[in-house]
Scaffold this active site. Structure first.
Site, PDB file in Angstrom:
ATOM      1  N   THR A 173      50.648  18.212 -55.554  1.00 47.82           N
ATOM      2  CA  THR A 173      50.475  19.527 -54.917  1.00 47.82           C
ATOM      3  C   THR A 173      51.579  20.489 -55.361  1.00 47.82           C
ATOM      4  OG1 THR A 173      49.510  18.411 -53.027  1.00 47.82           O
ATOM      5  CG2 THR A 173      50.251  20.668 -52.669  1.00 47.82           C
ATOM      6  N   GLU A 203      65.867  24.229 -51.651  1.00 45.31           N
ATOM      7  CA  GLU A 203      65.209  25.251 -50.819  1.00 45.31           C
ATOM      8  C   GLU A 203      63.842  24.789 -50.299  1.00 45.31           C
ATOM      9  OE1 GLU A 203      66.464  28.617 -49.844  1.00 45.31           O
ATOM     10  OE2 GLU A 203      64.923  27.881 -48.499  1.00 45.31           O
ATOM     11  N   VAL A 238      62.797  22.269 -46.752  1.00 48.89           N
ATOM     12  CA  VAL A 238      62.562  22.662 -45.354  1.00 48.89           C
ATOM     13  C   VAL A 238      61.826  23.998 -45.332  1.00 48.89           C
ATOM     14  CG1 VAL A 238      63.611  23.151 -43.114  1.00 48.89           C
ATOM     15  CG2 VAL A 238      64.749  21.561 -44.683  1.00 48.89           C
ATOM     16  N   GLY A 247      42.218  18.222 -44.115  1.00 49.48           N
ATOM     17  CA  GLY A 247      43.338  18.095 -45.052  1.00 49.48           C
ATOM     18  C   GLY A 247      44.649  18.661 -44.517  1.00 49.48           C
ATOM     19  N   LYS A 256      64.133  17.303 -41.450  1.00 49.21           N
ATOM     20  CA  LYS A 256      64.413  18.702 -41.783  1.00 49.21           C
ATOM     21  C   LYS A 256      65.541  19.270 -40.926  1.00 49.21           C
ATOM     22  CE  LYS A 256      59.658  19.478 -43.295  1.00 49.21           C
ATOM     23  NZ  LYS A 256      58.324  19.860 -42.788  1.00 49.21           N
ATOM     24  N   GLY A 276      52.218  23.701 -48.644  1.00 45.24           N
ATOM     25  CA  GLY A 276      51.165  24.140 -49.561  1.00 45.24           C
ATOM     26  C   GLY A 276      51.724  24.356 -50.952  1.00 45.24           C
TER      27      GLY A 276
HETATM   28  N1  LIG Z   1      52.872  19.337 -50.257  1.00 43.84           N
HETATM   29  C1  LIG Z   1      53.614  20.238 -49.623  1.00 43.84           C
HETATM   30  O1  LIG Z   1      53.124  21.222 -49.096  1.00 43.84           O
HETATM   31  C2  LIG Z   1      55.115  20.041 -49.575  1.00 43.84           C
HETATM   32  C3  LIG Z   1      55.894  20.993 -48.897  1.00 43.84           C
HETATM   33  C4  LIG Z   1      57.288  20.849 -48.883  1.00 43.84           C
HETATM   34  C5  LIG Z   1      57.868  19.763 -49.499  1.00 43.84           C
HETATM   35  N2  LIG Z   1      57.073  18.831 -50.119  1.00 43.84           N
HETATM   36  C6  LIG Z   1      57.727  17.691 -50.756  1.00 43.84           C
HETATM   37  O2  LIG Z   1      57.476  17.764 -52.164  1.00 43.84           O
HETATM   38  C7  LIG Z   1      57.385  16.466 -52.708  1.00 43.84           C
HETATM   39  C8  LIG Z   1      56.055  16.318 -53.441  1.00 43.84           C
HETATM   40  O3  LIG Z   1      55.018  16.509 -52.521  1.00 43.84           O
HETATM   41  P1  LIG Z   1      53.493  16.657 -53.012  1.00 43.84           P
HETATM   42  O4  LIG Z   1      52.730  17.054 -51.808  1.00 43.84           O
HETATM   43  O5  LIG Z   1      53.432  17.482 -54.219  1.00 43.84           O
HETATM   44  O6  LIG Z   1      53.164  15.137 -53.362  1.00 43.84           O
HETATM   45  P2  LIG Z   1      51.899  14.585 -54.203  1.00 43.84           P
HETATM   46  O7  LIG Z   1      50.808  15.582 -54.213  1.00 43.84           O
HETATM   47  O8  LIG Z   1      51.633  13.225 -53.671  1.00 43.84           O
HETATM   48  O9  LIG Z   1      52.461  14.475 -55.695  1.00 43.84           O
HETATM   49  C9  LIG Z   1      53.375  13.499 -56.095  1.00 43.84           C
HETATM   50  C10 LIG Z   1      53.400  13.486 -57.611  1.00 43.84           C
HETATM   51  O10 LIG Z   1      54.393  12.579 -58.060  1.00 43.84           O
HETATM   52  C11 LIG Z   1      53.811  11.646 -58.989  1.00 43.84           C
HETATM   53  N3  LIG Z   1      54.505  10.368 -58.792  1.00 43.84           N
HETATM   54  C12 LIG Z   1      54.749   9.725 -57.627  1.00 43.84           C
HETATM   55  N4  LIG Z   1      55.442   8.581 -57.837  1.00 43.84           N
HETATM   56  C13 LIG Z   1      55.620   8.515 -59.188  1.00 43.84           C
HETATM   57  C14 LIG Z   1      56.247   7.566 -60.040  1.00 43.84           C
HETATM   58  N5  LIG Z   1      56.842   6.479 -59.543  1.00 43.84           N
HETATM   59  N6  LIG Z   1      56.252   7.824 -61.366  1.00 43.84           N
HETATM   60  C15 LIG Z   1      55.680   8.927 -61.873  1.00 43.84           C
HETATM   61  N7  LIG Z   1      55.072   9.861 -61.109  1.00 43.84           N
HETATM   62  C16 LIG Z   1      55.042   9.660 -59.789  1.00 43.84           C
HETATM   63  C17 LIG Z   1      52.338  11.590 -58.636  1.00 43.84           C
HETATM   64  O11 LIG Z   1      51.599  11.172 -59.761  1.00 43.84           O
HETATM   65  P3  LIG Z   1      49.968  11.092 -59.714  1.00 43.84           P
HETATM   66  O12 LIG Z   1      49.521  12.526 -59.571  1.00 43.84           O
HETATM   67  O13 LIG Z   1      49.566  10.517 -61.005  1.00 43.84           O
HETATM   68  O14 LIG Z   1      49.650  10.256 -58.517  1.00 43.84           O
HETATM   69  C18 LIG Z   1      52.068  13.029 -58.229  1.00 43.84           C
HETATM   70  O15 LIG Z   1      51.787  13.813 -59.370  1.00 43.84           O
HETATM   71  C19 LIG Z   1      57.582  15.508 -51.540  1.00 43.84           C
HETATM   72  O16 LIG Z   1      58.944  15.140 -51.446  1.00 43.84           O
HETATM   73  C20 LIG Z   1      57.215  16.343 -50.328  1.00 43.84           C
HETATM   74  O17 LIG Z   1      57.848  15.924 -49.141  1.00 43.84           O
HETATM   75  C21 LIG Z   1      55.720  18.955 -50.163  1.00 43.84           C
END
Ligand SMILES: NC(=O)c1ccc[n+]([C@@H]2O[C@H](COP(=O)([O-])OP(=O)(O)OC[C@H]3O[C@@H](n4cnc5c(N)ncnc54)[C@H](OP(=O)(O)O)[C@@H]3O)[C@@H](O)[C@H]2O)c1
Length: 437
Positions: free
Chosen positions: A12, A126, A129, A184, A202, A307
């Site tokens: 994401t 940044e 949180v 979702g 956070k 998001g």
């Molecule tokens: N989503 C939000 O709105 C949001 C908001 C604030 C902070 N965050 C933080 O941002 C971070 C990412 O969140 P996200 O929602 O983007 O997660 P996500 O959609 O699950 O994406 C994780 C990505 O990392 C890759 N990945 C995971 N483990 C791996 C490994 N061992 N080797 C290589 N690639 C690996 C995955 O590969 P694949 O695609 O091939 O599975 C995927 O592309 C997290 O720490 C989350 O807490 C997210």
């Protein structure tokens, strides 16, 4: 000169970042200087919202960190390991890191900050949180001249969405959670959100920045919304309150000297907010953080807490900060800017919860007979707990529901009163107990 970016993760947030880097038009000119060089994913065959040349993609995150064309490592893969080790590996290689990973920073922030200070590289957070809301940089920099009294926030969008719908529709928690999962807004395993762990991560980070020293994440008491009864949301509404999952970090007593430990009350729990409170109108998946400081007064930060777009906006802001310093040749040459690096300058300690003072909401189920309210009032009075309001709501005969809102009282005194009330023969159960602002 182009600055090489390595992405750990293309989910994401990673795809949101890649999207911004691919479309620099109309953004700050420095965005055009950022060049995506390597991207690590788990499954290269997965369809993605952004198209990248196949040679950029690897399944080895180490290869991204070690790639000599990568100048800044962006960790958006999530989880504790291998994220922690990869961040430390980048630091050891002298590469600045941008991460959105609150779990890793809340638990290993001290270790990471020490390694970064030793090596003289920035680790910027940044996006960890409040998603797209700028809150880390304001706490580190714009509000640096203040003595912070309290930081309180709605910093988990999933639970705020659930609570907003419970309030608007009178719906039960489990029903709204199932719907949120379908839409979702909630994970298949919602534990970290609904049990308060994500908000605790956070607030640990925010408290560490607001008060100048790391806060022990494991010691933060966190209560979620998973046991919240729709009745309490409805009664709160009838009494002029809304229920929110609040994360709070509050200075206890006077400002401690820099060499002394600063006592703090840090906690996460469902809370009744008066309807006119600035955080009470924050609904849906939005987040908001209220910072109270001397001399600024109250400032509130509000916006989308998660998001792809909002979170990528925060990640790219951090990348630009590092790119800007690099462009003027500042990085490494003149040491780290202490405000941007957020080096800690004191120790913080959490106070014993039984010594803290709060207002409370209590719902009691009792036998429906004359004199019960008087006897409950006497128990509170004898324990030195002053009552703001006591109201009986209609319930299924022969049970009466009595809701009490107290004035501010020491937690240990309040617990003493509840123990005495539980011992009354007319009182069947303490059905709910919530903090109140
Ligand atoms: N989503 C939000 O709105 C949001 C908001 C604030 C902070 N965050 C933080 O941002 C971070 C990412 O969140 P996200 O929602 O983007 O997660 P996500 O959609 O699950 O994406 C994780 C990505 O990392 C890759 N990945 C995971 N483990 C791996 C490994 N061992 N080797 C290589 N690639 C690996 C995955 O590969 P694949 O695609 O091939 O599975 C995927 O592309 C997290 O720490 C989350 O807490 C997210």
């Amino acid at each position: 000169m182009a600055i090489g970016i390595g992405l750990l993760g293309l989910g994401t947030v990673g795809a949101g970042v890649a999207g911004i880097l691919a479309t620099p038009e109309g953004r700050h000119p420095l965005v055009g200087e950022l060049s995506l060089r390597r991207v690590a994913v788990r499954d290269p065959g997965r369809p993605r919202p952004v198209e990248l040349p196949a040679e950029l993609i690897t399944t080895s995150p180490e290869a991204v960190v070690d790639d000599p064309s990568v100048d800044i490592v962006v960790e958006v893969m999530g989880g504790l390991e291998p994220a922690r080790s990869l961040i430390l590996r980048a630091i050891a290689a002298g590469k600045p890191v941008v991460t959105a990973n609150k779990a890793v920073i809340a638990r290993h922030g001290e270790e990471i900050a020490a390694a970064a200070a030793e090596r003289g590289v920035y680790v910027l957070i940044e996006a960890a949180v409040g998603g797209g809301i700028p809150i880390i940089e304001p706490l580190k920099q714009s509000l640096g001249g203040n003595r912070i009294r309290r930081v309180s926030g709605i910093i988990n969008g999933t639970t705020n969405y659930i609570l907003s719908r419970m309030a608007a529709e009178g719906a039960a928690y489990a029903e709204v959670l199932a719907d949120a999962q379908r839409l979702g807004y909630a994970e298949a395993d919602p534990a970290a959100d609904v049990q308060g762990g994500d908000a605790a991560d956070k607030i640990a980070i925010l408290a560490g920045l607001a008060y100048g020293g790391p806060v022990p994440r494991a010691a933060i008491p966190a209560e979620g919304i998973d046991r919240l009864d729709a009745r309490d949301v409805a009664y709160a509404d009838r009494l002029g309150y809304v229920v929110k999952l609040l994360a709070v970090a509050e200075r206890v007593g006077e400002v401690a000297a820099a060499e002394a430990e600063q006592p703090l009350d840090v906690r996460v729990h469902p809370t009744l907010l008066p309807r006119q409170h600035p955080l009470a109108g924050v609904n849906g998946v939005n987040n908001a953080i209220l910072v109270e400081g001397d001399p600024v007064g109250q400032v509130m930060f509000y916006g989308p807490g998660a998001g792809a777009g909002p979170t990528a906006s925060a990640v790219v802001a951090d990348i630009l900060n590092i790119a800007g310093i690099r462009q003027v040749g500042g990085e490494g040459a003149v040491g780290l800017d202490p405000l941007l690096a957020a080096s800690s300058w004191r120790r913080c300690a959490l106070v014993d919860g039984s010594d803290t003072r709060h207002r409370n909401y209590v719902r009691l189920q009792t036998r429906d007979e004359p004199g019960v309210i008087g006897r409950i009032g006497t128990c509170f009075g004898e324990a030195g707990v002053s009552i703001q309001s006591i109201v009986q709501f209609e319930a299924d005969d022969p049970v009466a529901e009595i809701v009490v809102i107290t004035h501010e009282v020491r937690e240990s005194q309040f617990r003493g009163a509840l123990a005495a009330i539980t011992g009354l023969p007319e009182v069947q159960t303490v059905a709910a107990c919530l903090r109140t602002l």
